[in-house]
Motif scaffolding. Structure first.
Motif, short mmCIF file in Angstrom:
data_model
loop_
_atom_site.label_atom_id
_atom_site.label_comp_id
_atom_site.label_asym_id
_atom_site.label_seq_id
_atom_site.Cartn_x
_atom_site.Cartn_y
_atom_site.Cartn_z
N LYS A 116 42.04 60.71 32.40
CA LYS A 116 41.91 59.42 33.06
C LYS A 116 41.16 58.43 32.21
O LYS A 116 40.31 58.78 31.40
CB LYS A 116 41.22 59.60 34.41
CG LYS A 116 42.08 60.29 35.45
CD LYS A 116 41.42 60.19 36.83
CE LYS A 116 42.30 60.83 37.89
NZ LYS A 116 41.70 60.70 39.24
N GLU A 172 38.43 55.59 31.38
CA GLU A 172 37.04 55.31 31.72
C GLU A 172 36.75 53.84 31.46
O GLU A 172 37.15 53.29 30.43
CB GLU A 172 36.08 56.15 30.88
CG GLU A 172 36.09 57.63 31.21
CD GLU A 172 35.03 58.38 30.42
OE1 GLU A 172 34.74 59.53 30.79
OE2 GLU A 172 34.48 57.81 29.45
N ASN A 193 29.79 43.87 39.11
CA ASN A 193 29.45 44.82 40.16
C ASN A 193 28.01 44.70 40.64
O ASN A 193 27.65 45.22 41.71
CB ASN A 193 29.69 46.25 39.68
CG ASN A 193 31.14 46.50 39.29
OD1 ASN A 193 31.57 46.05 38.23
ND2 ASN A 193 31.89 47.17 40.14
N ASN A 249 49.00 52.21 32.13
CA ASN A 249 48.45 51.73 33.40
C ASN A 249 49.32 50.64 34.00
O ASN A 249 49.91 49.82 33.28
CB ASN A 249 47.04 51.20 33.20
CG ASN A 249 46.05 52.30 32.89
OD1 ASN A 249 45.79 52.59 31.74
ND2 ASN A 249 45.52 52.94 33.92
N GLN A 288 46.01 51.29 42.75
CA GLN A 288 44.63 51.75 42.86
C GLN A 288 43.87 51.25 41.63
O GLN A 288 44.18 51.67 40.51
CB GLN A 288 44.57 53.27 42.94
CG GLN A 288 45.22 53.83 44.20
CD GLN A 288 44.52 53.35 45.46
OE1 GLN A 288 43.30 53.47 45.60
NE2 GLN A 288 45.29 52.80 46.39
N GLU A 323 41.40 50.49 38.51
CA GLU A 323 40.49 51.22 37.62
C GLU A 323 39.51 50.28 36.92
O GLU A 323 38.38 50.66 36.65
CB GLU A 323 41.29 52.03 36.61
CG GLU A 323 42.17 53.10 37.28
CD GLU A 323 42.72 54.10 36.31
OE1 GLU A 323 41.92 54.80 35.64
OE2 GLU A 323 43.94 54.20 36.21
N PHE A 324 39.93 49.06 36.61
CA PHE A 324 39.01 48.02 36.18
C PHE A 324 39.73 46.68 36.30
O PHE A 324 40.97 46.62 36.39
CB PHE A 324 38.49 48.24 34.75
CG PHE A 324 39.50 48.01 33.66
CD1 PHE A 324 39.64 46.77 33.04
CD2 PHE A 324 40.31 49.05 33.21
CE1 PHE A 324 40.56 46.55 32.03
CE2 PHE A 324 41.23 48.85 32.19
CZ PHE A 324 41.36 47.61 31.59
N MET A 349 38.30 46.06 44.85
CA MET A 349 38.22 46.85 43.62
C MET A 349 37.72 48.27 43.87
O MET A 349 37.75 49.10 42.97
CB MET A 349 37.29 46.15 42.62
CG MET A 349 37.87 44.86 42.03
SD MET A 349 39.40 45.12 41.13
CE MET A 349 38.82 46.13 39.76
N LYS A 350 37.23 48.55 45.08
CA LYS A 350 36.79 49.88 45.48
C LYS A 350 35.74 50.44 44.50
O LYS A 350 35.81 51.59 44.06
CB LYS A 350 37.99 50.83 45.59
CG LYS A 350 39.00 50.35 46.63
CD LYS A 350 40.20 51.25 46.75
CE LYS A 350 41.16 50.73 47.81
NZ LYS A 350 42.38 51.55 47.95
N ASP A 351 34.80 49.54 44.15
CA ASP A 351 33.69 49.88 43.26
C ASP A 351 34.09 50.16 41.82
O ASP A 351 33.27 50.62 41.02
CB ASP A 351 32.88 51.06 43.82
CG ASP A 351 32.23 50.73 45.15
OD1 ASP A 351 31.76 49.58 45.30
OD2 ASP A 351 32.20 51.60 46.04
N SER A 352 35.34 49.89 41.45
CA SER A 352 35.74 49.98 40.04
C SER A 352 35.10 48.81 39.27
O SER A 352 34.87 47.74 39.84
CB SER A 352 37.25 49.93 39.90
OG SER A 352 37.85 51.06 40.51
N GLY A 354 45.40 49.59 36.91
CA GLY A 354 45.26 50.68 37.85
C GLY A 354 46.42 51.65 37.77
O GLY A 354 47.15 51.71 36.78
#
Length: 436
Positions: free
Chosen positions: A5, A7, A82, A239, A364, A366-367, A395-398, A430
């Motif tokens: 995955k 990072e 964030n 992605n 979903q 990822e950044f 962003m679900k905390d990404s 994502g």
């Protein structure tokens, strides 16, 4: 064997010293990664120009960042990430992925010859990614923003009284634009040529700024500090990509015809067959004295001129007045439509712009990188923190960065180009839920 995955991580610094800031922003970002980054995107407020300089900022970053890591970025009015929203400091986003190819492009003299700058930049992107086998293509375009023109002997002002003849004013503006490279950013012209050269790439764009006066701005490319340039981060990846522009402004009942413009449609000379400034003031029921250097933000920015950027557009896009030259209105970007209006917005709609943008995202995250008009930062007040919370929800905390700039856009092969002032623009990387 499961695919490795991606990072991604965001860091920041609010120190005053440029070199120490560079070190801290890089360290706080890449320490969250288990592998060296494939690239780093860096945004800084203008303050470090007077606290060591931007070269020292980049030197500090590369004191920590592995040698040769691609870096792009520039100066912004402020940023959100964030951790919150800030009008001073530096922030960066770094990504490490086995399934991504990355290259940097650069083009110079964007205000003098935007097409030539874009062609040079695009050539570097094409060359660097020509062997990539990944299907999804993306460009982050950081372009030099507008700078208040210097017009001897008038100096640098947003409002130039009609003392000189219109012809003389246009000559002074032209000298500043093409010789001194101070004036309109012409970033939309750069973007249009980048699309022409690389139509298969999705894009996110933003024009660099200072902290308000529009006197100077800078772009970063590796260890170099640039002016009047475009720097682009080109990515080929597995992605999925989501890019979207929204502004959520509404049309008032004030409509009019633009009857005379400059050849490039950037300067409005006449509205309804009358001198542009006087007619605009009449339509708005404003006294002439209301437009000055001190009231600029709360007048021209709150009530931009609406017009279609593309013929296929359903709604009018906001066009902010950048300078008043006598009776002529210099827009921050070209207005190609003769049918125009006055647009406006309130605090609720400013926030709802975020929901409107993300509502169609099906991946979903990822950044993410997001460019937003500096006026949104100025006008939202305390609501700016609510906007960060809304973005975090989607962003679900990404990791993400919102950078506040003076010109913003997105492009995708399916949706085409969206360019508007007062807008919120997303580029989210994502995957579909069933990908992993």
């Amino acid at each position: 064997m499961a695919e490795e995955k991606l990072e991604a991580a965001v860091g920041m610094s609010r120190k005053w010293d440029a070199r120490e800031t560079g070190k801290e922003v890089a360290r706080s970002t890449i320490e969250k990664l288990s592998k060296p980054p494939d690239f780093l995107v860096l945004f800084s407020t203008i303050h470090y120009r007077d606290h060591g300089g931007f070269q020292e900022l980049l030197n500090g970053v590369y004191d920590v960042l592995p040698e040769g890591t691609p870096l792009v970025g520039g100066t912004v009015r402020g940023f959100s990430n964030n951790y919150g929203c800030y009008a001073r400091g530096a922030t960066s986003l770094a990504v490490s992925s086995k399934n991504m190819d990355v290259v940097v492009g650069v083009g110079n003299n964007t205000k003098r010859n935007p097409k030539k700058a874009a062609i040079k930049c695009a050539k570097m992107i094409k060359s660097g990614l020509k062997h990539s086998t990944y299907e999804n293509s993306f460009l982050l375009n950081i372009i030099s923003g507008a700078e208040l023109p210097s017009m001897p002997p008038l100096g640098r002002k947003k409002v130039i009284e009609p003392g000189a003849t219109p012809k003389a004013l246009m000559k002074l503006f032209s000298f500043s634009q093409y010789t001194l490279q101070m004036g309109a950013a012409r970033d939309e012209e750069v973007t249009e040529e980048m699309i022409s050269q690389l139509p298969e790439f999705s894009m996110l764009g933003g024009a660099t700024l200072d902290n308000g006066p529009n006197f100077r701005n800078y772009q970063f490319c590796g260890k170099e500090v640039l002016k009047n340039a475009i720097v682009s981060l080109g990515i080929k990846t597995i992605n999925n990509l989501f890019v979207q522009t929204t502004h959520n402004m509404i049309k008032t009942n004030i409509t009019f015809k633009i009857t005379k413009t400059s050849k490039d449609s950037r300067i409005i000379h006449e509205i309804n067959g009358k001198p542009a400034l006087s007619e605009l003031l009449r339509l708005l029921n404003w006294h002439k004295e209301i437009l000055n250097e001190d009231t600029w933000l709360k007048t021209t920015f709150y009530f931009p001129i609406g017009g279609k950027y593309n013929e296929a557009d359903k709604d009018d896009a906001p066009h902010i007045i950048g300078i008043i030259l006598g009776e002529s209105l210099v827009l921050t970007n070209r207005l190609k439509d003769s049918d125009a209006s006055i647009l406006t917005i309130d605090g609720r709609r400013l926030l709802d712009t975020i929901d409107l943008n993300f509502s169609s995202m099906k991946i979903q995250p990822e950044f993410g990188l997001m460019s937003s008009c500096t006026t949104r930062l100025e006008t939202m007040g305390n609501k700016i923190y609510q906007s960060g919370n809304r973005i975090s929800k989607y962003m679900k905390d990404s990791p993400f960065i919102v950078f506040y700039v003076g010109g913003e856009s997105t492009y995708s092969p399916k949706k085409g180009l969206s360019y508007a002032n007062m807008s919120f623009n997303t580029a989210v990387f994502g995957h579909n839920e069933n990908n992993f």
